[in-house]
Design an enzyme around this catalytic site. Structure first.
Site, PDB file in Angstrom:
ATOM      1  N   LYS B 162       0.883  -1.173   0.000  1.00 23.37           N
ATOM      2  CA  LYS B 162       0.000   0.000   0.000  1.00 23.37           C
ATOM      3  C   LYS B 162       0.911   1.211   0.000  1.00 23.37           C
ATOM      4  O   LYS B 162       1.680   1.415   0.944  1.00 23.37           O
ATOM      5  CB  LYS B 162      -0.876   0.029   1.250  1.00 23.37           C
ATOM      6  CG  LYS B 162      -1.648   1.347   1.409  1.00 23.37           C
ATOM      7  CD  LYS B 162      -2.471   1.437   2.693  1.00 23.37           C
ATOM      8  CE  LYS B 162      -3.179   2.804   2.758  1.00 23.37           C
ATOM      9  NZ  LYS B 162      -4.007   2.969   3.971  1.00 23.37           N
ATOM     10  N   GLY B 187      -2.823   4.239  -1.794  1.00 21.70           N
ATOM     11  CA  GLY B 187      -3.084   4.482  -0.385  1.00 21.70           C
ATOM     12  C   GLY B 187      -4.000   5.666  -0.137  1.00 21.70           C
ATOM     13  O   GLY B 187      -4.254   6.010   1.014  1.00 21.70           O
TER      14      GLY B 187
END
Lengths: 295, 295, 295, 295
Positions: B162, B187
């Protein structure tokens, strides 16, 4: 509206003096590509290393030697408002079509948004040619926020922005807030495709000096919505882009040109020439890309 | 392969104690959306403010109350390797499907790439569940480079990343270098579309707590190559995203949830509650987006 | 008023477990020096790598084994207000005389001055022992401004500050603005002398673990106004200070202790042990300083 | 050896043109103080806003009007090596005694230590007058490390450094490593006293334009080892220093001069004039310091 791919060309020197013959040969080659035009004395032109008189002469020379259907954009940003206006007027007299103006940045503490906004408005009011705002945080140490650029986009003589921050959110915010005819340019080939997908109309790309037609194609793929091919081409350009920008700087760009039948040469001091291992790395990247190196 | 849109849920507190009834109601609502799953104790869960025992209990609770076809990913990164491994094992015992591991960051000078690489390999070796690397420079003050993430992608138990940096070039470099089945997640909803166009397979997005199905749609548009609609939807989500992340933080996210029939509540101290003008700004953004605010 | 030189001691580990026998031997040695006391679980104690129960046990152990005329200060700062208060109360029960509290720092965007000020006031209100504010920007990524520290100095239970920023202007501003009995500590031996000349009453110095009595002497020279000798001694300590702090971190501090008849050992993971060339550099610095290395 | 207190004078403008009459009056006043000399076209002189021809004329003018026992130091740093050498030679011809050379900084990625070291050696080799290195990270975005400055201190024509970083450790490291006759100057009155205590021989201080003799006294107190009085005087100058440097910049310095019988005036654009509340703050500080404001 200004759009398409522009190469911010390096300035060719021999023994630190401008080499017009080399410049002419380079310009002729770029003139036969799909580029929309050239930026002369952007960062890649070593603008801060070149005197005002030299710049005016080079602008006139390039304008004269580049086909008329291609634009010349002059980098004219200086630290003071008066010097920027003076140089922009001289650029206009030399025949260029627009000015790319980097923000003043030495007095970082004093260059808050109201000062920067007034700077651009004063320059745009006085300029006989359209102004493109140039945001280059890696060199200036300052970022022009999306809200500042959006506010500036309402000025009739400020027609676009080159954003080299690589901040795709900031670029998206500008695209959301500015008028439709405000030209947003990606400032690096490393994020041209995602920027164009979001609505950027072009790019001013160091990499476009080396592989102009691949950059033109990358922009086309975004316009066509060809996400699959575009993402692949984008990824394939990352390594080349990094060695002609952040990693090796102008010296890297010039070394790459020397390998592909353009003239690169050395930067003015204090920029250092590349070492052999750095050159070998560039050569390998050019081979991997299918750009056959001559040298 | 993990993919799709995940909401990194906030932890509901009443008088600074975990409110399981509120959590249960929220989870039921998220469970009926198009989300692929929930991240429990990412940054938005106020992970650094919650004790180890509390975390384990919440993971078990969420796993029990979320439909089985949706994943639970646990945020388990701690400063030390041993504490991270211990917590990851407890998360696995609590039934979660994967762990999202932020890098240690307090000793910035000591967390050079070899230390960070060894940290992730040690954790991945010891973990009974797959590991996702979590790069969050705005909070950690450190960036995980694309070359580090690409190296880590060869570990059989490190299945994705992420990236909350918003650096689209870095994300593109990871996509170029990592294996095809390495899952790259945006993200933040502010760059989900360009990231997905480049090849990201999903997002872990604070904004997905508030408008989960718009985030799911945005990812779909990227997969379909619908550049025109995708860019529009992306731009329309920027304002909401900014108030539930960078501008107002977790308090902003919780305030937004309170306005749309979820429970938000207040963060634990020292996070401050929002003022009225900040709430009014969020409310206006939700109205503009067509999400009818209840409160 | 707390003053003098404190060593923020490293935590001795064998196989990553706390080695109480080694700790006891080290404490006995520091107890026979001119130090005013020890800080237990400052940054050098690897505080973020040690569990709450371990900390409480170590505080009690050190308090029991250190001569009564020397203070024990506990590092108790946690990310949340509630955890910081809980740990500070436990430290007080373990017998320590004061708490050194680093500011919460993970949610950098939310830790604005009002949040930080409220954090310190909440902790100081609830703490049974006096509080020292701990400013450590290199690790936290945040700086506590002089104006914030000056405001906090009016709280009856906030008795001083350890400033590790090295910003001598900021330290001077605190000394100008805070009450005379507010204790300002230099956070590093690299600027102890100029800080003391400006009015700092002591230092909490990694270097004081290695050469406690030289640090005590340096503080004395400042009190005496012996500028000539003080500047010389200050300069002679710079190299040692740099290898036990910024350059090699806690691993460097531990390696230096291993060379001079204290136990250092290895940090917990993910901190990396030093290489041989780094150790050789430390050894040479110790020889140059006239501290005869045993190992 | 160059030493003592220097004022880096602002350039007086009327309608953005250099006002020589005002300059002459200011110079006469500074000439009757305890200053060792003036720096002409340091940052406070708005060097980046002034053309090369203007600078040469101003240097000659100031040299002519300042008493012979006071030095004139010219700020001559440009982005390119060739322009810096050219300007330094012109400054020497104009009669100045030394050149203060800020490092090139626009191409931050290319200005690594070898490039910077070569730049200074090339300039020093070519310069007919001694060179002082000028480190100003707040404006340049780059820091000249102590190890670089120490290496440069071996060049016979590089005679000192002005360090405006405020990093007292870095300054101490230079004092430790450079030859005894290498002149280290504090770059701001906010840390003159601690720097002088460590061994700095002087200061080049914006504040010295406003209160030259207080700055001279502060340096004397350090030489005498009068720590008590020195620390008090140092603290009393902090507020004034902050408004004529970091907080309000050159506009703040000029406003302060306008209040005390010197000519300040306005900076060239894009620097903004101060607002009334900022001026009121400066006026109050001058009253508190006992400098009776005229305006």
């Amino acid at each position: 509206m200004i759009k398409g791919i522009f190469a911010p060309i390096p300035t060719p020197f021999v023994d630190e003096e401008i080499a017009y013959d080399k410049l002419g040969e380079n310009v002729a080659k770029w003139g036969s590509t799909g580029l929309s035009g050239l930026v002369v004395f952007g960062s890649n032109g070593e603008a801060p290393y070149v005197d005002e008189d030299e710049k005016v002469e080079v602008w006139a020379y390039v304008r004269k030697h580049l086909p008329k259907d291609k634009m010349v954009i002059a980098g004219t940003g200086q630290e003071s408002t008066r010097a920027t206006i003076r140089l922009t007027k001289k650029a206009a007299q030399a025949g260029v079509q627009a000015a790319l103006v980097v923000n003043p940045n030495f007095f970082k503490g004093s260059m808050k948004e109201p000062a920067l906004e007034k700077f651009y408005r004063d320059v745009a009011d006085a300029s006989p040619i359209p102004i493109l705002v140039y945001n280059m945080p890696a060199n200036t140490g300052l970022n022009l926020s999306s809200s500042l650029v959006v506010r500036l986009s309402d000025h009739p003589n400020i027609v676009g922005v080159k954003d080299s921050s690589g901040n795709i959110v900031q670029i998206s915010e500008i695209l959301r807030g500015a008028p439709k005819d405000f030209a947003v340019f990606a400032g690096s080939a490393s994020f041209l495709f995602p920027a164009a997908v979001m609505g950027a109309v072009g790019g001013t790309l160091a990499t476009a000096n080396v592989v102009p037609d691949l950059c033109v194609k990358l922009l086309e793929l975004a316009k066509q919505g060809n996400v699959k091919e575009g993402a692949e081409l984008q990824k394939s350009l990352l390594a080349l882009n990094s060695v002609v920008t952040a990693r090796f700087g102008v010296a890297g760009l010039k070394a790459a040109l020397d390998m592909i039948d353009y003239f690169g040469g050395l930067p003015r001091r204090p920029m250092m020439p590349l070492g052999e291992s750095e050159k070998a790395e560039i050569r390998k990247i050019l081979v991997d890309l299918g750009v056959k190196p001559v040298a």
